[in-house]
Enzyme design. Structure first.
Site, PDB file in Angstrom:
ATOM      1  N   SER A 165     -13.228  51.329  70.928  1.00 44.41           N
ATOM      2  CA  SER A 165     -13.084  50.338  71.992  1.00 44.41           C
ATOM      3  C   SER A 165     -13.445  50.940  73.328  1.00 44.41           C
ATOM      4  O   SER A 165     -12.891  51.979  73.726  1.00 44.41           O
ATOM      5  CB  SER A 165     -11.644  49.809  72.029  1.00 44.41           C
ATOM      6  OG  SER A 165     -11.420  49.019  73.176  1.00 44.41           O
ATOM      7  N   LYS A 166     -14.371  50.291  74.035  1.00 42.72           N
ATOM      8  CA  LYS A 166     -14.752  50.735  75.367  1.00 42.72           C
ATOM      9  C   LYS A 166     -13.556  50.644  76.310  1.00 42.72           C
ATOM     10  O   LYS A 166     -13.376  51.479  77.188  1.00 42.72           O
ATOM     11  CB  LYS A 166     -15.912  49.863  75.862  1.00 42.72           C
ATOM     12  CG  LYS A 166     -16.555  50.345  77.143  1.00 42.72           C
ATOM     13  CD  LYS A 166     -17.909  49.687  77.373  1.00 42.72           C
ATOM     14  CE  LYS A 166     -17.828  48.176  77.385  1.00 42.72           C
ATOM     15  NZ  LYS A 166     -19.124  47.540  77.682  1.00 42.72           N
ATOM     16  N   ARG A 167     -12.719  49.618  76.089  1.00 39.26           N
ATOM     17  CA  ARG A 167     -11.558  49.422  76.957  1.00 39.26           C
ATOM     18  C   ARG A 167     -10.540  50.545  76.810  1.00 39.26           C
ATOM     19  O   ARG A 167      -9.769  50.829  77.719  1.00 39.26           O
ATOM     20  CB  ARG A 167     -10.890  48.084  76.637  1.00 39.26           C
ATOM     21  CG  ARG A 167     -11.742  46.875  77.005  1.00 39.26           C
ATOM     22  CD  ARG A 167     -11.073  45.575  76.611  1.00 39.26           C
ATOM     23  NE  ARG A 167     -11.912  44.424  76.894  1.00 39.26           N
ATOM     24  CZ  ARG A 167     -11.607  43.183  76.560  1.00 39.26           C
ATOM     25  NH1 ARG A 167     -10.474  42.933  75.922  1.00 39.26           N
ATOM     26  NH2 ARG A 167     -12.429  42.189  76.863  1.00 39.26           N
TER      27      ARG A 167
END
Length: 466
Positions: free
Chosen positions: A238-240
């Site tokens: 996940s980039k987040r």
């Protein structure tokens, strides 16, 4: 670019190239709230660096443009009007607040939210009245209330879902933009897309897309849904959550060709034990049939190993040009960078390791005399002191300061001193580097440092050993 998106682009490219097809770049930007300035340039750069070359795209026009969805609004309007006219879609006038309350209620009850189809059966008169009063609306797909929709996926096989389990998804928003769920179906048809490659999270939505194809009377493309990429903990990348993007991996010293090689293996294998691939190899070897169903685990350890393999395969000249960016300026100005590169190329796994590996060429850090003790090398603190004292005048008298000559002279020196070669070379390497492990041996380091600096460092070492 997110690793998952890059893998999807790579697999699409490989499928196209392996089958002598075309690879088209389309920018899906219909969700204007999520639009990020500079995102398109990032896509261009990522694909270029990765050597994923598209045949058509926003900056490479052909017969299927425009390629940016926000520039195709009039095209979508034509097809949404057709669905409304034929009764395959309907206008929904429900307010955002009302829909949000429904979602919250479903959440409170622990139920999956699904629109209650309140506007599905509005009369023509009611719709006309609301349109005349200027009420905003969205357009929803009218999913059949019975029956089953099935399709074949190249990876997951035959998929069948009862229509009653499908929600009336939004096709067109009140801001005049289509949703991805609608726009990509229209675009894939108009652009003659034969293979739709995307993440497995879209598998359950595909029946709804197929119903649209059937409503229009269009041929359904071949589907290739890709397994999740997870962390070693099992959680999705996940980039987040700060998981590395393609750009971040480049900053960490990974070669683009190594990243592409590794990403190709996240969900695909060649059917044998090979793990090293160039992009040309992948085009030749890639088969849809070799894509796996199970999730792929992203391992930085494995990526690092593959990166090291690619670094070692580089021609020396190319490695030097790449590595120089990571050389401390002091070294670049004063020492032979090609000779240093020749030493470190077989020994590094990331380009960002270079500054630390080369630090001793600038300055020997404080170290313990205990480093001179090495049982296997037949070296002790006392024997090292003795050897360095004898080497000091011996090295001063050597005229040809090259690795080969230094090595031959010191081997002869060891023979005349009646000691093992290692008893001479080990203390010299410690004196010149202050390290137990170095790229290159004692005479290779001495050649690069030069005679004057080598003699000076031996003097410093003798002071430590007093």
């Amino acid at each position: 670019m997110h690793i998952g998106n890059l893998r999807t682009a790579l697999y699409s490219y490989l499928i196209a190239r392996h089958n002598n097809g075309q690879f088209i770049l389309r920018i899906e930007d219909t969700d204007q709230k999520r639009y990020v300035q500079g995102a398109i340039d990032l896509i261009y750069d990522s694909l270029k660096i990765s050597k994923i070359y598209y045949d058509e795209g926003p900056d490479k026009p052909g017969k299927f443009g425009p390629y940016i969805q926000s520039e195709r609004k009039e095209i979508y309007k034509k097809y949404i009007d057709y669905l409304l006219e034929k009764g395959f879609a309907y206008r929904c006038f429900c307010k955002k607040e009302e829909l949000e309350r429904q979602r919250e209620e479903s959440k409170r009850l622990g139920e999956h939210y699904e629109y209650n189809r309140k506007c599905r059966s509005l009369s023509r008169e009611e719709i006309s009245k609301r349109l005349s009063s200027g009420e905003q609306f969205i357009v929803r797909q009218k999913i059949p209330e019975s029956g089953v929709t099935s399709f074949d996926d190249a990876v997951f096989g035959r998929i069948s879902i009862a229509n009653e389990l499908l929600d009336d998804q939004v096709l067109f928003k009140s801001d005049g933009y289509p949703t991805y769920n609608f726009a990509h179906v229209v675009d894939d048809h108009l652009m003659n897309i034969t293979h739709v490659v995307r993440g497995v999270e879209y598998l359950s939505s595909t029946p709804k897309y197929n119903l649209l194809y059937m409503d229009f009377g269009w041929e359904i493309p071949k589907y290739v849904h890709l397994p999740h990429i997870t962390k070693e903990s099992g959680k999705k990348l996940s980039k987040r959550e700060g998981d590395a993007s393609f750009q971040e991996l480049l900053k960490r010293g990974y070669l683009p060709e190594a990243i592409i090689n590794y990403i190709a293996l996240l969900g695909w294998n060649p059917g044998d034990e090979r793990e090293f691939f160039t992009i040309e190899d992948l085009i030749k070897e890639f088969r849809i049939e070799r894509i796996n169903k199970s999730s792929a685990i992203f391992s930085l350890k494995k990526l690092k190993w593959i990166n090291g393999e690619h670094i070692r395969k580089l021609p020396l000249e190319k490695f030097v040009s790449i590595a120089l960016e990571y050389f401390p300026k002091t070294i670049s100005k004063s020492l032979n960078t090609e000779k240093i590169s020749r030493l470190i190329q077989p020994r590094i796994e990331r380009l960002t390791d270079i500054p630390d590996i080369l630090a001793f060429f600038i300055k020997v850090q404080e170290y313990s005399p205990e480093l001179y003790n090495h049982k296997k090398m037949k070296s002790t603190v006392d024997s090292s002191k003795e050897m360095l004292e004898k080497m000091y005048p011996f090295l001063q008298n050597i005229e040809e300061w090259s690795n080969n000559n230094l090595y031959q002279k010191l081997v002869q020196f060891a023979k005349e001193s009646d000691v093992k070669n290692s008893t001479v070379l080990w203390p010299l390497r410690i004196a010149l580097s202050g390290l137990q492990s170095t790229p290159g041996g004692a005479t290779e380091i001495a050649e690069i440092l030069g005679k004057k600096e080598t003699i000076r460092r031996i003097e410093d070492a003798l002071n430590i050993l007093k």
